[in-house]
Design a protein around this motif. Structure first.
Motif, PDB file in Angstrom:
ATOM      1  N   GLU A  94      29.451 -29.026  89.681  1.00  0.00           N
ATOM      2  CA  GLU A  94      28.767 -29.224  90.967  1.00  0.00           C
ATOM      3  C   GLU A  94      29.666 -29.956  91.956  1.00  0.00           C
ATOM      4  OE1 GLU A  94      24.044 -29.254  91.102  1.00  0.00           O
ATOM      5  OE2 GLU A  94      24.864 -31.044  90.106  1.00  0.00           O
ATOM      6  N   ARG A  95      30.332 -31.025  91.499  1.00  0.00           N
ATOM      7  CA  ARG A  95      31.243 -31.775  92.381  1.00  0.00           C
ATOM      8  C   ARG A  95      32.348 -30.881  92.934  1.00  0.00           C
ATOM      9  NH1 ARG A  95      30.360 -36.024  89.037  1.00  0.00           N
ATOM     10  NH2 ARG A  95      32.022 -35.482  87.608  1.00  0.00           N
ATOM     11  N   MET A  96      32.806 -29.933  92.122  1.00  0.00           N
ATOM     12  CA  MET A  96      33.881 -29.022  92.539  1.00  0.00           C
ATOM     13  C   MET A  96      33.357 -27.840  93.351  1.00  0.00           C
ATOM     14  SD  MET A  96      36.404 -28.943  89.214  1.00  0.00           S
ATOM     15  CE  MET A  96      35.251 -29.086  87.863  1.00  0.00           C
ATOM     16  N   GLY A  97      32.039 -27.734  93.492  1.00  0.00           N
ATOM     17  CA  GLY A  97      31.461 -26.623  94.239  1.00  0.00           C
ATOM     18  C   GLY A  97      31.475 -25.304  93.485  1.00  0.00           C
ATOM     19  N   LEU A  98      31.566 -25.369  92.150  1.00  0.00           N
ATOM     20  CA  LEU A  98      31.663 -24.155  91.338  1.00  0.00           C
ATOM     21  C   LEU A  98      30.320 -23.717  90.764  1.00  0.00           C
ATOM     22  CD1 LEU A  98      34.944 -25.115  89.451  1.00  0.00           C
ATOM     23  CD2 LEU A  98      34.703 -23.744  91.538  1.00  0.00           C
ATOM     24  N   ALA A  99      29.357 -24.629  90.760  1.00  0.00           N
ATOM     25  CA  ALA A  99      28.018 -24.327  90.244  1.00  0.00           C
ATOM     26  C   ALA A  99      27.012 -25.227  90.949  1.00  0.00           C
ATOM     27  CB  ALA A  99      27.958 -24.554  88.730  1.00  0.00           C
ATOM     28  N   VAL A 100      25.753 -24.805  90.921  1.00  0.00           N
ATOM     29  CA  VAL A 100      24.663 -25.605  91.492  1.00  0.00           C
ATOM     30  C   VAL A 100      23.490 -25.590  90.522  1.00  0.00           C
ATOM     31  CG1 VAL A 100      25.284 -25.227  93.914  1.00  0.00           C
ATOM     32  CG2 VAL A 100      23.728 -23.629  92.776  1.00  0.00           C
ATOM     33  N   ARG A 101      22.720 -26.667  90.584  1.00  0.00           N
ATOM     34  CA  ARG A 101      21.473 -26.726  89.822  1.00  0.00           C
ATOM     35  C   ARG A 101      20.352 -26.314  90.763  1.00  0.00           C
ATOM     36  NH1 ARG A 101      23.974 -31.732  87.853  1.00  0.00           N
ATOM     37  NH2 ARG A 101      24.087 -31.716  85.589  1.00  0.00           N
ATOM     38  N   LYS A 102      19.450 -25.504  90.256  1.00  0.00           N
ATOM     39  CA  LYS A 102      18.298 -25.058  91.050  1.00  0.00           C
ATOM     40  C   LYS A 102      17.028 -25.238  90.234  1.00  0.00           C
ATOM     41  CE  LYS A 102      20.620 -21.782  94.042  1.00  0.00           C
ATOM     42  NZ  LYS A 102      20.583 -20.452  94.608  1.00  0.00           N
ATOM     43  N   ALA A 103      15.936 -25.504  90.943  1.00  0.00           N
ATOM     44  CA  ALA A 103      14.643 -25.666  90.270  1.00  0.00           C
ATOM     45  C   ALA A 103      14.234 -24.358  89.606  1.00  0.00           C
ATOM     46  CB  ALA A 103      13.585 -26.086  91.287  1.00  0.00           C
ATOM     47  N   VAL A 104      13.548 -24.493  88.482  1.00  0.00           N
ATOM     48  CA  VAL A 104      13.002 -23.342  87.773  1.00  0.00           C
ATOM     49  C   VAL A 104      11.533 -23.229  88.169  1.00  0.00           C
ATOM     50  CG1 VAL A 104      12.419 -22.397  85.505  1.00  0.00           C
ATOM     51  CG2 VAL A 104      14.608 -23.556  85.850  1.00  0.00           C
ATOM     52  N   PRO A 105      11.131 -22.101  88.738  1.00  0.00           N
ATOM     53  CA  PRO A 105       9.728 -21.954  89.128  1.00  0.00           C
ATOM     54  C   PRO A 105       8.790 -22.199  87.944  1.00  0.00           C
ATOM     55  CG  PRO A 105      11.052 -20.118  89.938  1.00  0.00           C
ATOM     56  CD  PRO A 105      11.923 -20.921  89.015  1.00  0.00           C
ATOM     57  N   GLY A 106       7.763 -23.010  88.179  1.00  0.00           N
ATOM     58  CA  GLY A 106       6.782 -23.273  87.143  1.00  0.00           C
ATOM     59  C   GLY A 106       7.085 -24.463  86.254  1.00  0.00           C
ATOM     60  N   ASP A 107       8.272 -25.067  86.381  1.00  0.00           N
ATOM     61  CA  ASP A 107       8.603 -26.243  85.574  1.00  0.00           C
ATOM     62  C   ASP A 107       9.502 -27.168  86.388  1.00  0.00           C
ATOM     63  OD1 ASP A 107       9.273 -28.167  83.684  1.00  0.00           O
ATOM     64  OD2 ASP A 107       9.550 -26.709  82.074  1.00  0.00           O
TER      65      ASP A 107
END
Length: 164
Positions: A94-107
């Motif tokens: 995430e710090r390197m801009g290579l991936a992101v965390r996203k909310a999972v619908p329903g949890d």
């Protein structure tokens, strides 16, 4: 606490575990695979270093490219990492801009990790950087042996259901 070690007569010459050719020890295959892993990991680390990532980062990117957005517990299982380790790797990505965390619908408690376009670019660049180094790894194999090795290792790593 004592460990009960079954007594055997004098061990045969081939019963001591090594990774040398011809070793008949039941540990020989494991030791050979370990040595092969070290060799390959060293070469792939060399390919990834100029890109600013480590093999553990690449392993997560590989899963994300293959599976799409993936929850962290599944990333941990897929990469052989533990919960804390996978969190550190995802934080790095995430710090390197290579991936992101996203909310999972329903949890609301679960987050899926998704590769970014920049992550895909780096993933592709890693393959370009690794190609000549990977070729060097198999340079001593004869015609058809690279394919044979790949086939055998694939069958070994991914046994058919019920044969493991």
């Amino acid at each position: 606490m004592t460990i009960d070690i079954p007594h055997r007569a004098t061990p045969s010459a081939g019963s001591r575990a090594t990774d040398r050719p011809g070793d008949t020890s039941p540990f020989a295959l494991a030791l050979l695979l370990r040595r092969a892993h070290w060799r390959v990991a060293g070469v792939m680390t060399e390919a990834l270093r100029p890109l600013g990532i480590e093999l553990r980062h690449f392993a997560v990117l590989l899963v994300l490219v293959d599976r799409g957005p993936t929850v962290q517990r599944d990333l941990a299982a897929a990469t052989g990492s533990d919960k804390a380790g996978i969190m550190r790797v995802v934080d790095d990505l995430e710090r390197m801009g290579l991936a992101v965390r996203k909310a999972v619908p329903g949890d609301r408690r679960v987050r899926a990790v998704e590769i970014t376009p920049r992550g895909v670019e780096l993933f592709d660049a890693a393959h370009v950087a690794a190609e000549p180094l990977a070729e060097r790894l198999v340079a001593d194999l004869g015609p058809g042996e690279r394919e044979q090795l790949t086939g055998l290792l694939t069958r070994f790593a991914h046994p058919v259901e019920g044969q493991a």
